[in-house]
Write a protein that holds these residues in place. Structure first.
Motif, mmCIF file in Angstrom:
data_model
loop_
_atom_site.group_PDB
_atom_site.id
_atom_site.type_symbol
_atom_site.label_atom_id
_atom_site.label_comp_id
_atom_site.label_asym_id
_atom_site.label_seq_id
_atom_site.Cartn_x
_atom_site.Cartn_y
_atom_site.Cartn_z
ATOM 1 N N GLY A 19 0.819 -1.214 0.000
ATOM 2 C CA GLY A 19 0.000 0.000 0.000
ATOM 3 C C GLY A 19 0.853 1.264 0.000
ATOM 4 N N THR A 20 0.332 2.318 -0.618
ATOM 5 C CA THR A 20 1.119 3.566 -0.710
ATOM 6 C C THR A 20 0.355 4.801 -0.220
ATOM 7 N N ASP A 45 -0.106 -0.978 -4.796
ATOM 8 C CA ASP A 45 -1.423 -0.330 -4.815
ATOM 9 C C ASP A 45 -1.251 1.187 -4.769
ATOM 10 N N TYR A 50 -3.494 9.860 -3.742
ATOM 11 C CA TYR A 50 -2.374 9.739 -2.785
ATOM 12 C C TYR A 50 -1.256 10.732 -3.122
ATOM 13 N N TRP A 109 -14.289 5.386 -5.086
ATOM 14 C CA TRP A 109 -15.461 5.364 -4.184
ATOM 15 C C TRP A 109 -16.722 5.406 -5.034
ATOM 16 N N SER A 136 -13.878 0.084 -5.780
ATOM 17 C CA SER A 136 -13.385 0.122 -4.407
ATOM 18 C C SER A 136 -14.461 0.752 -3.532
ATOM 19 N N ASN A 137 -14.570 0.251 -2.336
ATOM 20 C CA ASN A 137 -15.534 0.782 -1.357
ATOM 21 C C ASN A 137 -16.980 0.618 -1.815
ATOM 22 N N PRO A 186 -5.628 -3.396 6.175
ATOM 23 C CA PRO A 186 -5.670 -4.740 6.771
ATOM 24 C C PRO A 186 -5.099 -4.769 8.184
ATOM 25 N N LEU A 187 -4.192 -3.839 8.478
ATOM 26 C CA LEU A 187 -3.569 -3.810 9.813
ATOM 27 C C LEU A 187 -4.301 -2.829 10.731
ATOM 28 N N MET A 188 -5.505 -2.479 10.350
ATOM 29 C CA MET A 188 -6.295 -1.497 11.101
ATOM 30 C C MET A 188 -5.475 -0.225 11.313
ATOM 31 N N GLY A 190 -2.538 0.213 11.992
ATOM 32 C CA GLY A 190 -1.597 0.155 13.118
ATOM 33 C C GLY A 190 -2.247 -0.044 14.485
ATOM 34 N N ALA A 210 0.592 -8.532 12.991
ATOM 35 C CA ALA A 210 0.397 -8.154 11.588
ATOM 36 C C ALA A 210 0.469 -9.400 10.697
ATOM 37 N N ILE A 229 6.294 2.185 5.899
ATOM 38 C CA ILE A 229 7.487 2.875 5.405
ATOM 39 C C ILE A 229 8.719 2.384 6.168
ATOM 40 N N SER A 236 8.845 -8.000 7.270
ATOM 41 C CA SER A 236 8.130 -8.995 8.084
ATOM 42 C C SER A 236 6.684 -9.164 7.620
ATOM 43 N N ASN A 237 6.084 -8.110 7.099
ATOM 44 C CA ASN A 237 4.699 -8.249 6.615
ATOM 45 C C ASN A 237 4.597 -9.218 5.434
HETATM 46 N N1 NAP Z 1 -9.442 2.052 -1.600
HETATM 47 C C1 NAP Z 1 -9.400 2.847 -0.566
HETATM 48 O O1 NAP Z 1 -10.297 3.673 -0.336
HETATM 49 C C2 NAP Z 1 -8.243 2.779 0.358
HETATM 50 C C3 NAP Z 1 -8.298 3.433 1.597
HETATM 51 C C4 NAP Z 1 -7.202 3.321 2.444
HETATM 52 C C5 NAP Z 1 -6.106 2.577 2.051
HETATM 53 N N2 NAP Z 1 -6.056 1.976 0.823
HETATM 54 C C6 NAP Z 1 -4.880 1.190 0.370
HETATM 55 O O2 NAP Z 1 -4.626 0.165 1.322
HETATM 56 C C7 NAP Z 1 -3.295 0.286 1.814
HETATM 57 C C8 NAP Z 1 -3.203 -0.205 3.242
HETATM 58 O O3 NAP Z 1 -4.084 0.476 4.097
HETATM 59 P P1 NAP Z 1 -3.615 1.616 5.112
HETATM 60 O O4 NAP Z 1 -2.331 2.201 4.657
HETATM 61 O O5 NAP Z 1 -4.758 2.523 5.281
HETATM 62 O O6 NAP Z 1 -3.437 0.871 6.490
HETATM 63 P P2 NAP Z 1 -2.672 -0.446 7.037
HETATM 64 O O7 NAP Z 1 -1.873 -1.069 5.975
HETATM 65 O O8 NAP Z 1 -3.702 -1.242 7.747
HETATM 66 O O9 NAP Z 1 -1.751 0.154 8.165
HETATM 67 C C9 NAP Z 1 -0.658 0.960 7.916
HETATM 68 C C10 NAP Z 1 -0.110 1.409 9.264
HETATM 69 O O10 NAP Z 1 0.312 0.262 10.013
HETATM 70 C C11 NAP Z 1 1.674 0.409 10.379
HETATM 71 N N3 NAP Z 1 2.303 -0.905 10.244
HETATM 72 C C12 NAP Z 1 2.700 -1.505 9.095
HETATM 73 N N4 NAP Z 1 3.233 -2.721 9.362
HETATM 74 C C13 NAP Z 1 3.181 -2.872 10.690
HETATM 75 C C14 NAP Z 1 3.594 -3.901 11.561
HETATM 76 N N5 NAP Z 1 4.168 -5.016 11.094
HETATM 77 N N6 NAP Z 1 3.397 -3.743 12.896
HETATM 78 C C15 NAP Z 1 2.818 -2.613 13.376
HETATM 79 N N7 NAP Z 1 2.404 -1.595 12.601
HETATM 80 C C16 NAP Z 1 2.582 -1.728 11.264
HETATM 81 C C17 NAP Z 1 2.257 1.427 9.414
HETATM 82 O O11 NAP Z 1 3.300 2.130 10.039
HETATM 83 P P3 NAP Z 1 4.698 2.509 9.296
HETATM 84 O O12 NAP Z 1 4.373 2.890 7.890
HETATM 85 O O13 NAP Z 1 5.170 3.669 10.108
HETATM 86 O O14 NAP Z 1 5.595 1.324 9.396
HETATM 87 C C18 NAP Z 1 1.062 2.342 9.180
HETATM 88 O O15 NAP Z 1 0.929 3.272 10.217
HETATM 89 C C19 NAP Z 1 -3.026 1.778 1.654
HETATM 90 O O16 NAP Z 1 -1.683 2.124 1.777
HETATM 91 C C20 NAP Z 1 -3.619 2.043 0.293
HETATM 92 O O17 NAP Z 1 -2.747 1.592 -0.735
HETATM 93 C C21 NAP Z 1 -7.125 2.052 -0.010
#
Ligand code: NAP
Length: 271
Positions: A19-20, A45, A50, A109, A136-137, A186-188, A190, A210, A229, A236-237
């Motif tokens: 994810g970006t 992604d 973004y 959306w 999406s969504n 997916p990781l809520m 964080g 995670a 990042i 590890s993910n």
């Molecule tokens: N379609 C949509 O409307 C939509 C909406 C939101 C997101 N997305 C996509 O989905 C991707 C993922 O969702 P997201 O970025 O919202 O949230 P996420 O992947 O659930 O969580 C990212 C957060 O979790 C932390 N994290 C990552 N690996 C971890 C680990 N092993 N242990 C603890 N914390 C960890 C990251 O911190 P660090 O980066 O500081 O490591 C960051 O703060 C996005 O990047 C985007 O590409 C799509």
């Protein structure tokens, strides 16, 4: 780690993506994307909103990984919906990502102009500019409405999906209609630590919270796209293909579902 799921048109999508969202444009994005590709991720992604697509393109270039080995997704933003606007937005995303095709293009959306926007995606697909198209969504009612008039059914629905929002009915509907669910957040974002269950499962499997949750996604046929990042976390993910959760533990995680969202409710968006 490049285990694939097959979309309804036969295109293969890596079950784990990167994810970006909220990755700062410039060096942070370039480094994160390059690191992910070096580690072995082959699915990125992206989205125009973004505001970092150029840096994503640069990270891909710097990784040296051949374009055809990478599955790239982008999304048309709400204010670009409509037939011609979508075609224009697609060209701009391609230019920024420095590629001449996308693997997957999504409506970001659900909005009033979904149908016109979808016609543009169908055209891009038929013209061979994109290997798969989706949304999406989208809730079930959005999908039903779109499919009523669609010539081509969406191949993907990318939605907020994690233990607290396990969306069993939507997942079932998508499976029945051959629509691949992709989990965002997916990781809520964080916040997995709020559940004691993951401490117990981490000890049992010798895996992080995670890793357990990403494995839970994959074992139920959901493609997952965690963002980080932090190089150690990016690595590890991705280390989720050497263990298996028992059916009982899968159920325990699914029981955390309360239907509570972190992000906006697609029926109530005001952006
Ligand atoms: N379609 C949509 O409307 C939509 C909406 C939101 C997101 N997305 C996509 O989905 C991707 C993922 O969702 P997201 O970025 O919202 O949230 P996420 O992947 O659930 O969580 C990212 C957060 O979790 C932390 N994290 C990552 N690996 C971890 C680990 N092993 N242990 C603890 N914390 C960890 C990251 O911190 P660090 O980066 O500081 O490591 C960051 O703060 C996005 O990047 C985007 O590409 C799509």
């Amino acid at each position: 780690m490049n285990i694939y799921s097959e979309l309804s048109n036969g295109v293969k999508i890596p079950k784990l993506g990167f994810g970006t969202f909220r990755v700062q444009d410039g060096k942070q994005t370039i480094d994160a994307v390059r690191t992910a590709l070096e580690i072995g991720y082959r699915h990125i992604d992206a989205a125009s909103i973004y505001d970092n697509e150029e840096s994503v393109g640069q990270g891909i270039k710097e990784s040296g990984v051949p374009r055809e080995e990478i599955f790239i997704t982008s999304k048309v933003w709400n204010t670009d919906q409509g037939y011609q606007n979508t075609l224009n937005a697609f060209e701009l995303s391609l230019k920024k990502l420095a590629t001449d095709y996308l693997d997957l293009y999504l409506i970001h959306w659900p909005k009033e102009l979904n149908k016109e926007t979808w016609r543009a995606l169908e055209k891009l697909y038929k013209d061979g500019r994109v290997r798969a198209i989706g949304v999406s969504n989208f809730k079930e009612h959005h999908l039903i409405d779109l499919m009523k008039n669609a010539e081509i059914k969406p191949m993907v629905n990318q939605v907020e999906f994690h233990p607290q929002l396990a969306q069993p009915e939507l997942l079932k509907f998508c499976k029945e209609n051959n629509i691949q669910v992709v989990a965002w957040g997916p990781l809520m974002q964080g916040q997995l630590n709020k559940f004691g269950l993951f401490k117990e499962l981490s000890e049992k499997y010798n895996k992080t919270a995670a890793q357990i949750v990403l494995r839970w996604d994959i074992q139920q046929g959901v493609v997952t796209i965690p963002k980080s990042i932090t190089p150690e976390r990016i690595k590890s993910n991705a280390d989720i293909f050497d263990f298996e959760l028992t059916e009982e533990d899968m159920q325990k995680i699914s029981m955390l579902n309360t239907g509570e969202r972190i992000g906006p409710d697609p029926d109530k968006i005001n952006f």
